[in-house]
Scaffold this motif. Structure first.
Motif, mmCIF file in Angstrom:
data_model
loop_
_atom_site.group_PDB
_atom_site.id
_atom_site.type_symbol
_atom_site.label_atom_id
_atom_site.label_comp_id
_atom_site.label_asym_id
_atom_site.label_seq_id
_atom_site.Cartn_x
_atom_site.Cartn_y
_atom_site.Cartn_z
ATOM 1 N N SER A 148 9.311 2.747 -1.675
ATOM 2 C CA SER A 148 10.332 3.633 -2.271
ATOM 3 C C SER A 148 11.532 3.764 -1.345
ATOM 4 O O SER A 148 12.683 3.814 -1.806
ATOM 5 C CB SER A 148 9.750 5.023 -2.551
ATOM 6 O OG SER A 148 8.746 4.922 -3.525
ATOM 7 N N LYS B 229 0.820 -1.218 0.000
ATOM 8 C CA LYS B 229 0.000 0.000 0.000
ATOM 9 C C LYS B 229 0.856 1.271 0.000
ATOM 10 O O LYS B 229 2.029 1.231 0.388
ATOM 11 C CB LYS B 229 -0.870 0.018 1.258
ATOM 12 C CG LYS B 229 -2.072 -0.890 1.145
ATOM 13 C CD LYS B 229 -3.184 -0.455 2.092
ATOM 14 C CE LYS B 229 -2.950 -0.985 3.484
ATOM 15 N NZ LYS B 229 -4.076 -1.075 4.355
ATOM 16 N N SER C 292 3.748 2.298 2.654
ATOM 17 C CA SER C 292 4.228 1.086 3.350
ATOM 18 C C SER C 292 5.757 1.024 3.402
ATOM 19 O O SER C 292 6.304 0.235 4.160
ATOM 20 C CB SER C 292 3.657 -0.173 2.688
ATOM 21 O OG SER C 292 4.008 -0.219 1.319
ATOM 22 N N GLU D 42 7.677 2.305 -9.585
ATOM 23 C CA GLU D 42 6.421 2.586 -10.292
ATOM 24 C C GLU D 42 6.677 3.196 -11.673
ATOM 25 O O GLU D 42 6.224 4.307 -11.968
ATOM 26 C CB GLU D 42 5.543 3.515 -9.448
ATOM 27 C CG GLU D 42 5.149 2.870 -8.126
ATOM 28 C CD GLU D 42 4.095 3.675 -7.382
ATOM 29 O OE1 GLU D 42 3.130 4.093 -8.045
ATOM 30 O OE2 GLU D 42 4.240 3.865 -6.180
HETATM 31 N N1 LIG Z 1 12.624 11.784 4.225
HETATM 32 C C1 LIG Z 1 11.591 11.362 4.959
HETATM 33 N N2 LIG Z 1 11.344 11.885 6.187
HETATM 34 C C2 LIG Z 1 10.313 11.456 6.929
HETATM 35 N N3 LIG Z 1 9.447 10.489 6.568
HETATM 36 C C3 LIG Z 1 9.637 9.949 5.357
HETATM 37 C C4 LIG Z 1 10.709 10.336 4.493
HETATM 38 N N4 LIG Z 1 10.633 9.597 3.358
HETATM 39 C C5 LIG Z 1 9.578 8.795 3.493
HETATM 40 N N5 LIG Z 1 8.966 8.993 4.688
HETATM 41 C C6 LIG Z 1 7.768 8.290 5.201
HETATM 42 O O1 LIG Z 1 8.021 6.916 5.094
HETATM 43 C C7 LIG Z 1 6.825 6.216 4.776
HETATM 44 C C8 LIG Z 1 7.073 5.317 3.582
HETATM 45 O O2 LIG Z 1 7.310 6.140 2.453
HETATM 46 P P1 LIG Z 1 7.608 5.532 1.009
HETATM 47 O O3 LIG Z 1 7.808 6.670 0.087
HETATM 48 O O4 LIG Z 1 8.702 4.537 1.122
HETATM 49 O O5 LIG Z 1 6.221 4.772 0.728
HETATM 50 P P2 LIG Z 1 5.746 3.988 -0.581
HETATM 51 O O6 LIG Z 1 5.387 2.610 -0.153
HETATM 52 O O7 LIG Z 1 6.741 4.151 -1.662
HETATM 53 O O8 LIG Z 1 4.392 4.764 -0.926
HETATM 54 P P3 LIG Z 1 3.752 5.143 -2.385
HETATM 55 O O9 LIG Z 1 3.097 3.879 -2.884
HETATM 56 O O10 LIG Z 1 2.753 6.198 -2.032
HETATM 57 O O11 LIG Z 1 4.846 5.640 -3.271
HETATM 58 C C9 LIG Z 1 5.746 7.260 4.567
HETATM 59 O O12 LIG Z 1 4.950 7.328 5.715
HETATM 60 C C10 LIG Z 1 6.535 8.534 4.370
HETATM 61 O O13 LIG Z 1 5.829 9.641 4.836
#
Ligand SMILES: Nc1ncnc2c1ncn2[C@@H]1O[C@H](COP(=O)(O)OP(=O)(O)OP(=O)(O)O)[C@@H](O)[C@H]1O
Ligand SMILES: [Mg+2]
Length: 220
Positions: free
Chosen positions: A48, A42, A45, A167
């Motif tokens: 990235s 999700k 999660s 993505e």
């Molecule tokens: N530099 C940062 N400082 C603080 N929190 C961060 C930072 N980078 C990411 N996060 C937090 O880490 C969590 C995971 O982020 P991430 O970008 O890895 O999610 P994702 O699974 O790739 O989501 P999406 O599918 O929306 O791209 C999120 O709650 C985000 O707010």
């Protein structure tokens, strides 16, 4: 078989307003040479974040990433930059092309950085991603699919051992997404590079050798 990439007890947290926010918890995984692994989960999660750690774009809070014989956490920024240049490709959802360079120049860019001159390689990749007719166009003159095909050729021009894509079809419509994926997988198979793709698309994940699912920062 020896793994190309392994992560051991990988953790990542951020400190925000003196509060520790844990993003990734005890991630353990291994990826073999030439393997195609999809990562799903999700929004928020940690997909990235995980990809950035595996590709040496960001540092873990604790734990290890071993990639092709090197522990990334033990390398200087300079060594890491060189390793990314030689062994790692990255494709982003938002393309990240250099706006002042045309298609051919964007694809050639990593070779120029490495002081490597391979015009035939550039030429064959431009044709492989079906952009011969756009080779002198600039990014703002390209469709989304054309931009991403340029980014894929640029990521593969140095023959990386592993290609990460976050993505890669997230900004494309269905027809362009299919073309990009078909080209990406054809080039991956031909080059033998490992491929790690973050995707929300079950059809793409179904084509992977293996799918990893991440939930609240943990692999399921
Ligand atoms: N530099 C940062 N400082 C603080 N929190 C961060 C930072 N980078 C990411 N996060 C937090 O880490 C969590 C995971 O982020 P991430 O970008 O890895 O999610 P994702 O699974 O790739 O989501 P999406 O599918 O929306 O791209 C999120 O709650 C985000 O707010
Ligand atoms: Mg993400």
């Amino acid at each position: 078989m020896k793994s190309l990439l392994t992560a051991h007890h990988l953790n990542k947290s951020f400190i925000i307003d003196e509060q520790q926010i844990v993003i990734l918890k005890d991630i353990n995984l291994s990826i073999q040479s030439g393997e195609f692994v999809a990562i799903m989960g999700k929004s928020g999660s940690g997909k990235s974040t995980l990809l950035s750690l595996l590709a040496g774009l960001d540092h873990a809070s604790s734990g290890q990433v071993m990639l092709a014989g090197d522990e990334l956490g033990q390398m200087s920024e300079e060594q890491l930059a060189l390793k990314r240049q030689k062994e790692i490709g990255f494709v982003f959802q938002s393309f990240h092309l250099i706006p002042t360079l045309n298609v051919e120049e964007n694809i050639t860019f990593p070779l120029n950085i490495a002081r490597d001159h391979q015009p035939d390689k550039v030429d064959s990749l431009i044709k492989a991603v079906e952009l011969n007719h756009r080779r002198h166009s600039f990014p703002n003159q390209l469709s989304g699919g054309e931009k991403q095909r340029t980014a894929i050729a640029r990521a593969l021009v140095t023959d990386p051992k592993i290609l990460f894509a976050d993505e890669p079809t997230g900004n494309l419509d269905e027809a362009n997404a299919k073309q990009v994926i078909d080209l990406l997988l054809t080039l991956q198979k031909a080059s033998g590079t490992a491929l790690v793709v973050v995707t929300h698309d079950p059809a793409l994940a179904a084509r992977a050798d293996r799918t990893l699912t991440i939930k609240d920062g943990q692999l399921q």
